[in-house]
Design an enzyme around this catalytic site. Structure first.
Site, PDB file in Angstrom:
ATOM      1  N   ARG A   1       0.812  -1.163  -0.016  1.00 55.48           N
ATOM      2  CA  ARG A   1      -0.118   0.077   0.044  1.00 55.48           C
ATOM      3  C   ARG A   1       0.773   1.421   0.038  1.00 55.48           C
ATOM      4  NH1 ARG A   1      -4.868   0.058   4.272  1.00 55.48           N
ATOM      5  NH2 ARG A   1      -5.271   1.702   2.918  1.00 55.48           N
TER       6      ARG A   1
ATOM      7  N   CYS B   1      -1.382   6.272   8.799  1.00 57.25           N
ATOM      8  CA  CYS B   1      -1.815   5.253   7.941  1.00 57.25           C
ATOM      9  C   CYS B   1      -2.793   5.347   7.106  1.00 57.25           C
ATOM     10  CB  CYS B   1      -2.179   3.952   9.241  1.00 57.25           C
ATOM     11  SG  CYS B   1      -3.475   4.734  10.330  1.00 57.25           S
TER      12      CYS B   1
END
Length: 281
Positions: free
Chosen positions: A181, A237
């Site tokens: 990611r 995040c």
């Protein structure tokens, strides 16, 4: 009471009936937001109350602020009081079944509200069960107390702060998501893949082993050795949830400079396109 951000199942079992210990079940599933509540109703640690990531530990999603904006401090304080948490008195143990992912959010929120007496349960609910400790489906009715928030604003940063400070030589910006990611190879949740320019990658699952137990202190210290002396470590995040696991890791490693970018990547990508023009590598 323990001062560590993580307590063992054995410690909790020994303190299960301590009136100053408040247990909070934080189990949650991003794909199925009702699953955690359902699991809690079927079986939980005796005396535990339930707090929901979306309903209790976040505020409604807006144009900016990411997928899990900070909850209103007064509203959260009222909820904390309703489950028996008294600021500066209760010792809170939060648990989940996701390697600290959701329990860490409550851990960070309580510290943000000025309550330092909080830890997450090592091994989570599965570890508790594997130890043979009791579970129940009885919903507790804790005495209502008063929680008075004393917000520690320096523990959180917003978009503007990150934008203005991330390139400073004294600041390190940490992306807590898994490597694919971070690299922009996979993005299951947000509309744009990649990372904030300048961020370095410290994936949050590295904090625990595959069973959800905290890696040894020496491992946590080794993880951060290259950036341990930074004046500020800004951690993000996808939406300000799993980044809190890295903040626990920093705490265990003895590093006190970690701050949470609450909106995280899901907030960052809602702003000026120029700020995400190098989002992938």
């Amino acid at each position: 009471m323990s001062n560590t951000p993580v307590v063992s199942p054995q410690w909790l079992r020994e303190n299960l009936h301590n009136p100053e210990v408040v247990i909070v079940d934080c189990r949650f599933s991003l794909p199925d937001p009702t699953l955690g509540q359902q699991q809690y109703q079927v079986s939980h640690i005796p005396g535990a109350c339930y707090l929901d990531l979306n309903e209790d530990l976040s505020s409604p999603v807006g144009e900016h602020g990411g997928r899990h904006p900070l909850p209103n401090a007064d509203e959260l304080a009222t909820k904390l009081g309703k489950i028996g948490i008294t600021n500066q008195k209760s010792f809170v143990v939060a648990y989940d079944d996701s390697r600290f992912a959701f329990a860490a959010r409550l851990w960070w929120l309580l510290r943000y509200l000025g309550h330092e007496q909080v830890a997450v349960l090592d091994g989570g609910f599965a570890g508790w069960q594997q130890a043979g400790y009791p579970v129940t489906n009885e919903i507790p009715t804790p005495p209502i107390t008063q929680f008075v928030p004393q917000i520690q604003a320096e523990k959180a940063v917003d978009y503007s702060y990150v934008k203005n400070h991330k390139d400073s030589p004294e600041v390190v910006l940490v992306d807590s998501r898994e490597g694919d990611r971070y690299r922009g190879e996979r993005e299951p949740t947000d509309k744009i893949a990649g990372h904030i320019p300048g961020a370095v990658n410290y994936p949050w699952p590295e904090v625990t082993d595959t069973a959800g137990y905290l890696q040894p202190t020496a491992v946590q210290q080794q993880r951060w050795q290259h950036i341990a002396t930074a004046e500020e470590i800004l951690v993000y995040c996808g939406s300000g949830v799993t980044a809190c696991v890295n903040l626990i890791s920093l705490e265990v490693a003895g590093i006190k400079t970690g701050k949470l970018y609450v909106g995280s990547w899901s907030d960052w990508i809602t702003y000026d396109e120029n700020d995400i023009s190098r989002q992938s590598v």
